[in-house]
Scaffold this active site. Structure first.
Site, PDB file in Angstrom:
ATOM      1  N   HIS A   1      57.205 -19.717   6.815  1.00  0.00           N
ATOM      2  CA  HIS A   1      56.621 -19.869   8.156  1.00  0.00           C
ATOM      3  C   HIS A   1      55.169 -19.418   8.094  1.00  0.00           C
ATOM      4  O   HIS A   1      54.836 -18.465   7.382  1.00  0.00           O
ATOM      5  CB  HIS A   1      57.389 -18.989   9.146  1.00  0.00           C
ATOM      6  CG  HIS A   1      56.621 -18.666  10.402  1.00  0.00           C
ATOM      7  ND1 HIS A   1      56.117 -17.415  10.666  1.00  0.00           N
ATOM      8  CD2 HIS A   1      56.270 -19.446  11.441  1.00  0.00           C
ATOM      9  CE1 HIS A   1      55.490 -17.439  11.844  1.00  0.00           C
ATOM     10  NE2 HIS A   1      55.563 -18.650  12.332  1.00  0.00           N
TER      11      HIS A   1
ATOM     12  N   TYR B   1      48.538 -19.798  12.621  1.00  0.00           N
ATOM     13  CA  TYR B   1      47.187 -19.279  12.851  1.00  0.00           C
ATOM     14  C   TYR B   1      46.687 -19.801  14.177  1.00  0.00           C
ATOM     15  O   TYR B   1      46.833 -20.985  14.464  1.00  0.00           O
ATOM     16  CB  TYR B   1      46.255 -19.659  11.681  1.00  0.00           C
ATOM     17  CG  TYR B   1      46.734 -18.988  10.426  1.00  0.00           C
ATOM     18  CD1 TYR B   1      46.572 -17.609  10.261  1.00  0.00           C
ATOM     19  CD2 TYR B   1      47.451 -19.702   9.469  1.00  0.00           C
ATOM     20  CE1 TYR B   1      47.098 -16.961   9.157  1.00  0.00           C
ATOM     21  CE2 TYR B   1      47.977 -19.057   8.358  1.00  0.00           C
ATOM     22  CZ  TYR B   1      47.797 -17.687   8.217  1.00  0.00           C
ATOM     23  OH  TYR B   1      48.341 -17.042   7.139  1.00  0.00           O
TER      24      TYR B   1
ATOM     25  N   ALA C   1      56.260 -26.647  29.134  1.00  0.00           N
ATOM     26  CA  ALA C   1      56.160 -26.553  27.672  1.00  0.00           C
ATOM     27  C   ALA C   1      56.873 -27.715  26.985  1.00  0.00           C
ATOM     28  O   ALA C   1      57.783 -28.321  27.542  1.00  0.00           O
ATOM     29  CB  ALA C   1      56.752 -25.234  27.196  1.00  0.00           C
ATOM     30  N   ARG C   2      56.430 -27.988  25.756  1.00  0.00           N
ATOM     31  CA  ARG C   2      57.030 -29.074  24.986  1.00  0.00           C
ATOM     32  C   ARG C   2      58.156 -28.481  24.125  1.00  0.00           C
ATOM     33  O   ARG C   2      57.928 -27.961  23.040  1.00  0.00           O
ATOM     34  CB  ARG C   2      55.948 -29.714  24.113  1.00  0.00           C
ATOM     35  CG  ARG C   2      56.369 -31.022  23.499  1.00  0.00           C
ATOM     36  CD  ARG C   2      55.171 -31.746  22.893  1.00  0.00           C
ATOM     37  NE  ARG C   2      55.575 -33.047  22.425  1.00  0.00           N
ATOM     38  CZ  ARG C   2      56.006 -33.301  21.186  1.00  0.00           C
ATOM     39  NH1 ARG C   2      56.097 -32.322  20.317  1.00  0.00           N
ATOM     40  NH2 ARG C   2      56.358 -34.522  20.848  1.00  0.00           N
TER      41      ARG C   2
ATOM     42  N   SER D   1      58.611 -29.140  20.370  1.00  0.00           N
ATOM     43  CA  SER D   1      57.686 -28.448  19.472  1.00  0.00           C
ATOM     44  C   SER D   1      58.088 -26.988  19.297  1.00  0.00           C
ATOM     45  O   SER D   1      58.018 -26.440  18.193  1.00  0.00           O
ATOM     46  CB  SER D   1      56.257 -28.499  20.013  1.00  0.00           C
ATOM     47  OG  SER D   1      55.812 -29.824  20.092  1.00  0.00           O
TER      48      SER D   1
END
Lengths: 358, 358
Positions: free
Chosen positions: A140, A143, A315-316, A319
């Protein structure tokens, strides 16, 4: 839409955006190159107009297993990766007073009157890679750059004056089977990257990573660690003393972020390449799926980004939950790992007591 | 240990305890009878001495898949159940002030001074059954009794005076494929059970169930509902008007709980029996595993019992997470279910908009 930023070519917003898109492309291409017969990553651009604005690109790998009834030999696809996502998002919107209040703890420069919302901008890259072979670790990395600005008049093309900004991120490794040389390679690569920007960065962010990726109800860390940091700016930092040399200007911190981002491929790919073809068996697969269950537990119960995302109305979700493995497993009182001398037990030992790898 | 209760034979504590142990035995035996060639449930008694006291019995079914490399034909065990747990717990301990404060919202009789802890007692049965066949639904049921007493002197054999008590529980069905006749059978059986104790119970608790088992980030309910209720006592109830006939005494509510508990087998087993041998395929299995992913999402992110359990330092994690399926799956932007006319799409329709089944 975020057209306003593009009119100011040299803002940090723009620089970060350009960098993360290039890094995404580089990382996805690297994974595609080591497994040329696998399907390519699915590249999926999105634009969010609802409420606040934003854009992004998801690059996702999957190879759903074929129907075993039609071909008895084809149980599992033999791709190197099982599920992977490398996502970019560049979003802006308004932060409500409770969120501002919380952020002021680390960023005293943010004005707060208890009632006003403030504009924010966030750009980041986030990736999770779950390889198929149980001997190859999950990785994972993340940034991100965050900015809070003064409110601007409706219709203004320029964003308001920046009142606070910071960078955050990190990268960590989650093996199902412990290969000490892999742990050492991963940690030395990121330590060397950190050391170019200050000698206290690796020890501070390594410790923070062990603390963050901890699953209290299991008494285990999620994996064997790496780096985790947040709120890195010119302001005082709660975990880094002002006496030690560290990047402090936006430019210097961005340079540090780039060194870390660029170290992702050298830190992880050699490990993947040497483990991806290791002979494996059903026992190892079962253990890998149990460990993926723990990954799900951490991400859904404790991960701040996931929790925040799930609570955000617009929110998506796809994703946010991209980080979850394709398959996970739970057994009641599993016997796997209980023998300390077994390969499974050896992993548990370092998860229960994080180790200094370099 | 909780020997103090057994010296008072006719307390509600003892009655509930006796009832739930008998119900557990009856339910486990019923599942074992429909699949006589499967391994029996593993019966696992436990005693908790650490901090507070308690005892319990977990009855768990699992049939780990055999190694496919040793026998190519044996991919999946052909048991009716894939994973199941029927748990009893009878625990007591001290409630800290914040927990007391929260409980006072529904139980004004609890004394609260902001600093004292109060003794509690809780006894309950909780079960989750995940069948193997994708046409057979997962089922959950839970019945519990909670008591708060006055503090007693150290070493006293009798519990203190009861200052508040209540019952809670419910049962709900989570299919991967919708069979309307199954939904109707399940809901009519529990409605008939409710109606023996008051006509408002089913509509009130059915609605509460749809609200409780809701996954906000997916805009779906976990399943096709059933019953959910809490805080049922002689006190005023937030969802049941004082005008409507309902069980109010401890004896009457306990009788209601028993009617519901006894309706579990007739509500669920006929459904399992008619679906457990339905011919199935890889496509259906994949959808079932995706739906189990949603089950994991609800339980880890929203379920109050799970969240409370995971936060309790001395909690028995294996019992709390027993509800998780053996295997769950996540696909990024899965195409399954997107066609409204497909069998998968038909399920999603009723999850997005809960239906009145009877």
């Amino acid at each position: 839409m975020a057209t306003s930023e593009s009119s100011i070519p040299e803002t940090m917003r723009k620089k970060v955006e350009t960098y993360i898109f290039a890094l995404q492309d580089e990382i996805v291409s690297a994974f595609e190159k080591i497994d040329p017969n696998a399907p390519p990553f699915k590249r999926d651009s999105w634009v969010r107009a609802h409420g606040s604005g934003g854009k992004g690109m998801s690059c996702v790998f999957s190879a759903p297993s074929p129907d075993p009834t039609s071909s008895p030999s084809a149980q599992e696809p033999n791709t190197v990766l099982e599920k992977a996502g490398v996502n970019i998002s560049v979003v802006h919107g308004m932060l409500p007073p409770p969120a501002i209040k919380q952020m002021r703890a680390d960023h005293s420069s943010i004005p707060y009157d208890g009632t006003s919302s403030l504009p924010f901008f966030a750009a980041g890259i986030s990736l999770v890679v779950h390889p198929r072979n149980p001997n190859a670790p999950t990785v994972h990395a993340n940034y991100r750059y965050f900015e809070i600005t003064e409110p601007v008049t409706e219709g203004s093309v320029d964003p308001g004056k920046v009142v606070a900004w910071w960078f955050g991120g990190g990268s960590d490794l989650t093996p199902s089977y412990l290969y000490e040389e892999d742990a050492i390679h991963f940690h030395s690569t990121i330590k060397n990257a950190c050391n170019q920007h200050g000698s206290e960065l690796y020890p501070t962010f390594k410790k923070w990573c062990d603390e963050y990726f901890h699953i209290p109800h299991r008494g285990e860390t999620r994996g064997i660690g790496g780096l985790f940091f947040d709120d890195l700016s010119s302001e005082k930092h709660t975990r880094l003393s002002d006496d030690v040399p560290r990047p402090k200007s936006a430019e210097d911190i961005f340079a540090f972020i780039q060194t870390l981002g660029n170290s992702f491929i050298p830190a992880y790919l050699p490990i993947l390449e040497r483990r991806m073809s290791t002979p494996t068996n059903h026992h190892q697969r079962r253990w890998q799926l149990l460990r993926r269950g723990r990954y799900v537990e951490f991400n859904l119960v404790y991960d701040r980004g996931t929790k925040f995302g799930l609570q955000t109305p617009s929110a998506r979700i796809e994703s946010i939950l991209m980080s979850l493995p394709e398959t996970a497993r739970w057994e009641y009182m599993s016997d796997m790992g209980s023998d300390e001398a077994s390969e499974e037990g050896k992993l548990l030992e370092v998860l229960k007591k994080p180790k200094e790898w370099v």
